[in-house]
Motif scaffolding. Structure first.
Motif, PDB file in Angstrom:
ATOM      1  N   LYS A   1      37.764  52.788 -23.622  1.00  0.00           N
ATOM      2  CA  LYS A   1      36.564  52.153 -23.089  1.00  0.00           C
ATOM      3  C   LYS A   1      36.438  50.760 -23.706  1.00  0.00           C
ATOM      4  O   LYS A   1      36.737  50.551 -24.894  1.00  0.00           O
ATOM      5  CB  LYS A   1      35.311  52.988 -23.353  1.00  0.00           C
ATOM      6  CG  LYS A   1      34.974  53.265 -24.803  1.00  0.00           C
ATOM      7  CD  LYS A   1      33.691  54.106 -24.889  1.00  0.00           C
ATOM      8  CE  LYS A   1      33.286  54.382 -26.330  1.00  0.00           C
ATOM      9  NZ  LYS A   1      32.030  55.164 -26.417  1.00  0.00           N
TER      10      LYS A   1
ATOM     11  N   PRO B   1      32.196  57.449 -17.387  1.00  0.00           N
ATOM     12  CA  PRO B   1      33.377  58.069 -18.015  1.00  0.00           C
ATOM     13  C   PRO B   1      34.239  58.774 -16.969  1.00  0.00           C
ATOM     14  O   PRO B   1      33.746  59.220 -15.929  1.00  0.00           O
ATOM     15  CB  PRO B   1      32.768  59.062 -19.004  1.00  0.00           C
ATOM     16  CG  PRO B   1      31.396  58.539 -19.277  1.00  0.00           C
ATOM     17  CD  PRO B   1      30.939  57.909 -18.001  1.00  0.00           C
TER      18      PRO B   1
ATOM     19  N   TRP C   1      29.702  49.600 -21.543  1.00  0.00           N
ATOM     20  CA  TRP C   1      31.038  50.165 -21.654  1.00  0.00           C
ATOM     21  C   TRP C   1      31.655  50.280 -20.265  1.00  0.00           C
ATOM     22  O   TRP C   1      30.993  50.689 -19.311  1.00  0.00           O
ATOM     23  CB  TRP C   1      30.987  51.553 -22.290  1.00  0.00           C
ATOM     24  CG  TRP C   1      30.627  51.589 -23.734  1.00  0.00           C
ATOM     25  CD1 TRP C   1      29.465  52.047 -24.287  1.00  0.00           C
ATOM     26  CD2 TRP C   1      31.453  51.155 -24.825  1.00  0.00           C
ATOM     27  NE1 TRP C   1      29.505  51.928 -25.652  1.00  0.00           N
ATOM     28  CE2 TRP C   1      30.713  51.383 -26.023  1.00  0.00           C
ATOM     29  CE3 TRP C   1      32.729  50.598 -24.926  1.00  0.00           C
ATOM     30  CZ2 TRP C   1      31.209  51.075 -27.280  1.00  0.00           C
ATOM     31  CZ3 TRP C   1      33.230  50.290 -26.177  1.00  0.00           C
ATOM     32  CH2 TRP C   1      32.485  50.521 -27.336  1.00  0.00           C
TER      33      TRP C   1
ATOM     34  N   TYR D   1      35.185  52.033 -18.534  1.00  0.00           N
ATOM     35  CA  TYR D   1      36.222  53.020 -18.866  1.00  0.00           C
ATOM     36  C   TYR D   1      37.480  52.796 -18.041  1.00  0.00           C
ATOM     37  O   TYR D   1      37.426  52.407 -16.873  1.00  0.00           O
ATOM     38  CB  TYR D   1      35.673  54.424 -18.616  1.00  0.00           C
ATOM     39  CG  TYR D   1      34.463  54.758 -19.462  1.00  0.00           C
ATOM     40  CD1 TYR D   1      34.592  55.461 -20.654  1.00  0.00           C
ATOM     41  CD2 TYR D   1      33.185  54.346 -19.070  1.00  0.00           C
ATOM     42  CE1 TYR D   1      33.486  55.755 -21.437  1.00  0.00           C
ATOM     43  CE2 TYR D   1      32.063  54.638 -19.856  1.00  0.00           C
ATOM     44  CZ  TYR D   1      32.223  55.326 -21.030  1.00  0.00           C
ATOM     45  OH  TYR D   1      31.130  55.607 -21.798  1.00  0.00           O
TER      46      TYR D   1
END
Length: 504
Positions: A100, A123, A147, A149
């Motif tokens: 990530k 995610p 973040w 991924y």
């Protein structure tokens, strides 16, 4: 002699035209020839809701457990693999990493995209309970970044400008090299591949290894083909490259138009593929799958422009269609779907560029970022990515003043997004209540401004912008630099109405 030569030339040209047309038709299979699901997209936009974290079948740890399980099963089964496959020569090591990235601005994101990475805001190892067009990451420490991924090959060179964390070592059964371009695969049992520099390994075995890893991690999903009766196990089946059609409702004709030049992405765990719609809205992705996949329509066009969902977004508009058949999935965007406005503005932009060629109008910059929000009527062409700094906007107050004077609502606490990620060139208020023709005319109007900007440059545009910020839209025609706004709006209103008349 001349008459025969002319006749021969005409026949030859007709033959070339017919052949060219046949090739174009052959690239777009008829709907009846496709084994795929179809969706009428009518839901409104909403938040992506994720569920529990899944046990990752592609982790090195779980792949080693799957190999151990296969060895135990071989002793009890008549099915056998080569000694080289099951003995210690097959040492499962990482081929890729699940990572990530902490992305704080558009520059960092583009560095990752330049490496051809597939980035996800959610995610890759979780259940998705509800699809949507935005995601709230509760684990984000500050709102000014997020973040993203992805998976990368083990020898990937991480850029020092982008912070990252490695989540898990992966063993992917296919090489992470160039994406597949071949047709559907139906390899025989002797077909081999090379993993992580090892000698040739049977693909049949690798598929069995993958299946075993799915079983022991409780992620088993039946292949879409028939069950193999041998040993009560599912056989390794052929892969299929998903394909289909992307269309949008036209409120003027009452029919469905192809959505032209947009990207369709598919994903199953860490395996991604992509394709682009042609003039008929048909796409076919560049990788095959053995099981169902997740489909996403990304409004990034082959002509170079991108459609963004709002002025406080950090990426191109995306319609996430969820999981469907490995054979393909077709989508038609109805008027009460968020995809309707993105598709309609996309098509209007494609048509505008075609009209530029047809009528000799100067084309705008090829890399435009166009926000298509859900408001009703109007728009703006600040051309932020091409009018910045001392020749344009310099501070937050400039942006607040400009957007307020053009009736574009941007929350003050979200202006960091404009500075760090969005920088829209054009903002279109696209609502189904305007109809297809209304959205097209607004888009033509604002793109007319973009063509004007390309012609006159930032020096002209900053006077135009400053006039709007000072006097409020058009003012009364007597303010300083009013002529710049007068000429600009004259052209925008003319070209918007003229091309809408041509189109409808």
């Amino acid at each position: 002699m001349k008459k025969h030569s002319l006749r021969f030339l005409i026949v030859t040209l007709i033959g070339i035209m017919i052949y060219s047309c046949q090739n174009e038709i052959e690239d777009t299979p008829q709907q009846t020839d496709l084994t795929l699901s179809e969706e009428l997209a009518s839901e409104s936009d909403g938040q992506i809701v994720i569920g529990k974290k899944l046990e990752n079948p592609y982790s090195v740890k779980n792949m080693r457990l799957a190999l151990k399980s296969l060895k135990a099963k071989q002793k009890k089964s008549s099915k056998s693999y080569s000694a080289k496959t099951l003995n210690d020569d097959l040492d499962i090591q990482a081929t890729d990493y699940y990572v990530k990235f902490w992305v704080e601005n558009d520059k960092q994101k583009n560095l990752l995209l330049a490496d051809s990475l597939n980035l996800s805001i959610i995610p890759l190892d979780v259940e998705i309970e509800q699809e949507g067009d935005y995601f709230v990451d509760e684990n984000t420490e500050i709102e000014q970044a997020q973040w993203l991924y992805s998976s990368v090959v083990k020898d990937y060179q991480f850029n020092s400008e982008v912070a990252y964390e490695k989540i898990e070592d992966l063993f992917l059964i296919e090489e992470s090299g160039p994406e597949e371009e071949e047709g559907d695969e139906e390899e025989d049992e002797s077909t081999t591949t090379t993993i992580a520099g090892k000698s040739a390994i049977s693909k049949s075995f690798l598929y069995d290894l993958e299946d075993e890893a799915l079983r022991i991690t409780d992620n088993w999903e039946e292949p879409e083909d028939e069950q193999d009766s041998q040993n009560g196990l599912f056989a390794r089946r052929s892969k299929r490259r998903p394909q289909g059609y992307i269309r949008v409702r036209n409120t003027v004709t009452g029919g469905n138009d192809p959505v032209v030049g947009v990207k369709v992405k598919t994903r199953r765990w860490f395996k991604w593929a992509k394709g682009w719609t042609n003039s008929q809205g048909f796409y076919r992705v560049n990788r095959g799958y053995r099981r169902s996949v997740r489909y996403t329509v990304v409004f990034k066009n082959t002509r170079g422009f991108k459609i963004w969902p709002s002025t406080i977004s950090i990426s191109s508009a995306r319609y996430r269609a969820g999981k469907h058949s490995k054979y393909g999935h077709s989508i038609t965007f109805g008027t009460n779907s968020v995809g309707w406005r993105w598709s309609t503005v996309n098509n209007a932009t494609v048509k505008y560029l075609d009209y530029c060629t047809q009528f000799g109008i100067g084309k705008p910059h090829s890399n435009l970022r166009i926000v298509a929000n859900g408001k009703s009527g109007g728009g703006a062409a600040p051309m932020l990515r091409h009018t910045w700094g001392w020749l344009g906007f310099r501070t937050n107050s400039d942006l607040i003043s400009y957007f307020s004077k053009t009736s574009i609502s941007v929350p003050i606490n979200s202006l960091w997004l404009v500075f760090r990620f969005v920088l829209p060139d054009i903002i279109i208020k696209a609502n189904a209540s305007q109809g297809t023709d209304g959205v097209f005319e607004t888009t033509f109007h604002e793109l007319g401004h973009a063509s004007h900007h390309k012609k006159v440059g930032s020096g002209y545009w900053v006077k135009y912008i400053n006039y709007i910020m000072t006097y409020g839209a058009y003012g009364d025609g007597h303010g300083h630099n009013s002529g710049y706004a007068g000429v600009g709006e004259m052209w925008g209103y003319y070209i918007g109405a003229r091309l809408a008349e041509e189109e409808f």
